[in-house]
Write a protein that holds these residues in place. Structure first.
Motif, PDB file in Angstrom:
ATOM      1  N   SER A  26      21.016  -8.274 -13.452  1.00 60.99           N
ATOM      2  CA  SER A  26      21.341  -8.026 -12.063  1.00 60.99           C
ATOM      3  C   SER A  26      20.107  -7.085 -11.140  1.00 60.99           C
ATOM      4  CB  SER A  26      22.463  -6.756 -12.122  1.00 60.99           C
ATOM      5  OG  SER A  26      23.291  -7.345 -12.939  1.00 60.99           O
ATOM      6  N   ALA A  27      19.245  -6.420 -12.238  1.00 59.33           N
ATOM      7  CA  ALA A  27      18.225  -5.692 -11.258  1.00 59.33           C
ATOM      8  C   ALA A  27      16.839  -6.381 -11.281  1.00 59.33           C
ATOM      9  CB  ALA A  27      18.168  -4.338 -12.019  1.00 59.33           C
ATOM     10  N   ILE A  28      16.354  -6.683 -12.063  1.00 62.06           N
ATOM     11  CA  ILE A  28      15.091  -7.396 -12.147  1.00 62.06           C
ATOM     12  C   ILE A  28      15.064  -8.875 -11.575  1.00 62.06           C
ATOM     13  CG2 ILE A  28      13.232  -8.284 -13.477  1.00 62.06           C
ATOM     14  CD1 ILE A  28      13.909  -6.111 -15.743  1.00 62.06           C
ATOM     15  N   LEU A  29      16.218  -9.372 -11.760  1.00 58.91           N
ATOM     16  CA  LEU A  29      15.968 -10.908 -11.109  1.00 58.91           C
ATOM     17  C   LEU A  29      16.632 -10.510  -9.431  1.00 58.91           C
ATOM     18  CD1 LEU A  29      17.770 -13.133 -13.884  1.00 58.91           C
ATOM     19  CD2 LEU A  29      15.494 -12.611 -13.458  1.00 58.91           C
ATOM     20  N   LEU A  30      17.149  -9.467  -9.308  1.00 58.62           N
ATOM     21  CA  LEU A  30      17.473  -9.463  -7.810  1.00 58.62           C
ATOM     22  C   LEU A  30      16.065  -9.032  -7.139  1.00 58.62           C
ATOM     23  CD1 LEU A  30      19.417  -8.938  -5.423  1.00 58.62           C
ATOM     24  CD2 LEU A  30      19.463  -6.552  -6.274  1.00 58.62           C
ATOM     25  N   LEU A  31      15.315  -7.885  -7.759  1.00 55.80           N
ATOM     26  CA  LEU A  31      14.002  -7.717  -7.337  1.00 55.80           C
ATOM     27  C   LEU A  31      13.121  -8.938  -7.007  1.00 55.80           C
ATOM     28  CD1 LEU A  31      13.497  -4.267  -9.006  1.00 55.80           C
ATOM     29  CD2 LEU A  31      14.406  -4.524  -6.603  1.00 55.80           C
ATOM     30  N   PHE A  32      12.969  -9.775  -7.986  1.00 57.84           N
ATOM     31  CA  PHE A  32      12.367 -11.067  -7.888  1.00 57.84           C
ATOM     32  C   PHE A  32      13.056 -12.014  -7.087  1.00 57.84           C
ATOM     33  CE2 PHE A  32      10.180  -8.942 -11.591  1.00 57.84           C
ATOM     34  CZ  PHE A  32       8.992  -9.201 -10.992  1.00 57.84           C
ATOM     35  N   ARG A  33      14.216 -11.877  -6.423  1.00 59.18           N
ATOM     36  CA  ARG A  33      14.816 -12.945  -5.540  1.00 59.18           C
ATOM     37  C   ARG A  33      15.184 -14.212  -6.286  1.00 59.18           C
ATOM     38  NH1 ARG A  33      16.853  -9.742  -1.619  1.00 59.18           N
ATOM     39  NH2 ARG A  33      14.986  -8.430  -0.662  1.00 59.18           N
ATOM     40  N   GLN A  34      15.516 -14.070  -7.762  1.00 64.11           N
ATOM     41  CA  GLN A  34      15.855 -15.519  -8.289  1.00 64.11           C
ATOM     42  C   GLN A  34      17.385 -15.526  -8.116  1.00 64.11           C
ATOM     43  OE1 GLN A  34      13.881 -17.028 -10.342  1.00 64.11           O
ATOM     44  NE2 GLN A  34      12.286 -16.076  -8.884  1.00 64.11           N
ATOM     45  N   ASN A  35      17.784 -16.477  -7.158  1.00 63.61           N
ATOM     46  CA  ASN A  35      19.096 -16.911  -6.651  1.00 63.61           C
ATOM     47  C   ASN A  35      19.967 -17.337  -8.037  1.00 63.61           C
ATOM     48  OD1 ASN A  35      18.787 -16.264  -4.193  1.00 63.61           O
ATOM     49  ND2 ASN A  35      17.912 -18.258  -3.515  1.00 63.61           N
TER      50      ASN A  35
END
Length: 490
Positions: A98-107
């Motif tokens: 949820s958090a890290i992939l959101l910050l890295f914009r991983q759709n």
């Protein structure tokens, strides 16, 4: 947002023909709005029986005391702390996705983050039950918290990593809960607008008056980014502090500085494995194959392979440090894992966590649903044995041979562990029954850029490199929804 066209060589994150925003809503809310099917009832019945077993065994422990467990004069920690660390580790993948992939914009996180976040909440609850059960006086469970002076002089020892655990895990649970519920708000409003009667009133309260205005969406995205920024350090800190329960002691096999990164990698490893276990069944039973695609499955398998390899390097590092240190107690501890009375537990740990996961180097394995599901279960079995080996084998062979004693679990130990699994799946099955298991709002954001139909439109209206088009077509052969004739026409 996310209205641009992606590279044609990227596999779509949404498959199927003529997917619309309305169809996404209907597909995701079908399990919530309709009566559950036979598969759900079978799973819920089995999980509920496990939860009842948990209630009975924990009640038995509260009534008769922890003497009903298989603990002895040498081993004061065993299946209880093993289960605690195992459940906390499983809860790590939700925050990472949820958090890290959101910050890295991983759709690609959009289809799996909701279930992973819910899994985090339920896993931490299961972990907390072990701690409360082990206290001996569970009605005083609030004592580790800093309390006002009117409670008396019962300030906790802040030098103890067990107290750090209380702060780390309670913070982790609170932030994860707020993050999960914040992401639910737009979807709860969608259910509210489609519901009638008492259901509409319930979901109206739960959606906190969501209107869907531009200002509301702007604030929503800002809050999500802030919570993601807060959550990211927790991924590293929580299991680092859990590892310090062991690393700050003088026990052979525990007193090592490699534990914090080793525990964090192992937590992500087991957490992604549990996400895989849950989602592979969920996508099939709920008919969500168009939204949880082979790309998602392979991406999670790659992370499992990476973290499993890191755990394998940590195992080798432990053996090297024990050899290089020259400490006879440390050396014997690691030798005991292979030739001691519980050698089989060590073999299960190394076999499941290191050897079996190396199969994922093969693309055909990573993209095979049945094998991926089996390997995800194998990983979680191996990670439970890892915690058992670290805790039990170190304690059973201490500095003084006269105090050596093996742990033999009683029916209460086994019932609490099996029951905690039943409790976890009971909560998860209720979750997918009353709340959307996929974040509809986030999936809709990528419909015009990352879906199969968007890429078909890209093929029809733009001049593209023939090799890239052919590569894209070949990568889609494994999807049931794909018909090559459509691409030949395009």
């Amino acid at each position: 947002m996310a209205s641009h066209s992606e590279s044609i060589i990227r596999e779509p994150l949404i498959t199927g023909k003529n997917i619309t925003y309305a169809q996404i809503t209907n597909d995701v809310l079908r399990p919530v709005e309709n009566m559950p099917g036979r598969a759900w009832w079978i799973g819920f019945t089995i999980a509920s029986l496990g939860a009842c077993l948990w209630v009975f065994s924990v009640s038995w422990t509260f009534w008769y005391g922890i003497g009903e467990w298989g603990l002895n004069k040498t081993i004061g920690w065993s299946w209880d702390i093993t289960g605690f660390v195992w459940w906390v580790g499983i809860g790590h993948a939700g925050t990472l996705i949820s958090a890290i992939l959101l910050l890295f914009r991983q759709n690609w996180r959009n289809s799996i983050n909701r279930s992973a976040e819910a899994m985090t909440i339920f896993a931490v609850i299961c972990a907390a039950t072990y701690v409360v059960s082990h206290m001996g006086r569970p009605w005083l469970a609030y004592w580790p918290l800093p309390l006002p002076n009117q409670f008396g002089s019962i300030w906790v020892n802040f030098n103890s990593p067990l107290v750090w655990d209380v702060f780390a895990i309670s913070t982790y649970f609170s932030v994860s809960l707020v993050f999960w519920y914040t992401g639910l708000l737009p979807d709860l409003a969608s259910i509210r607008d489609r519901a009638t009667g008492i259901r509409q009133k319930i979901y109206s309260v739960m959606s906190f008056g969501w209107t869907g205005s531009v200002k509301t969406w702007q604030r929503f995205e800002t809050v999500c980014l802030i919570l993601a920024g807060i959550s990211t350090p927790l991924v590293l800190s929580v299991h680092t502090i859990v590892s310090m329960d062991f690393a700050t002691s003088l026990e052979p096999g525990w007193h090592t500085t490699i534990f914090p990164p080793y525990f964090v990698a192992g937590a992500i490893f087991s957490g992604f494995a549990m996400v895989q276990t849950l989602l592979l069944v969920t996508r099939k039973v709920l008919g969500l194959e168009n939204y949880i695609t082979m790309f998602h499955i392979e991406a999670m398998n790659k992370i499992i392979l990476l973290t499993g390899s890191i755990v394998g390097v940590a195992y080798l590092t432990e053996f090297f440090i024990a050899y290089y240190s020259g400490g006879e107690y440390e050396q014997y501890t690691f030798l005991n894992r292979f030739i001691g009375p519980q050698w089989w537990a060590g073999c299960m740990m190394y076999g499941c966590n290191v050897l079996m996961t190396q199969l994922m180097w093969f693309k055909s394995i990573r993209r095979n649903v049945a094998i991926s599901w089996i390997l995800s279960i194998v990983v979680n079995i191996g990670m439970w044995f890892e915690r058992f080996v670290i805790i039990e084998t170190s304690l059973s062979r201490d500095f003084i041979p006269s105090s050596w004693a093996l742990f033999h679990p009683t029916w209460v130990d086994m019932s609490i562990f099996i029951g905690s699994i039943g409790l976890f799946f009971t909560m998860f099955l209720l979750f997918i029954r009353v709340l959307p298991s996929i974040a509809m709002a986030e999936v809709k954001l990528i419909l015009k850029s990352s879906s199969e139909q968007a890429k078909k439109k890209l093929l029809e209206h733009q001049q593209l490199d023939a090799e890239q088009v052919e590569f894209y077509k070949q990568s889609l052969v494994k999807f049931d929804s794909v018909e090559i004739t459509d691409y030949q026409k395009a």
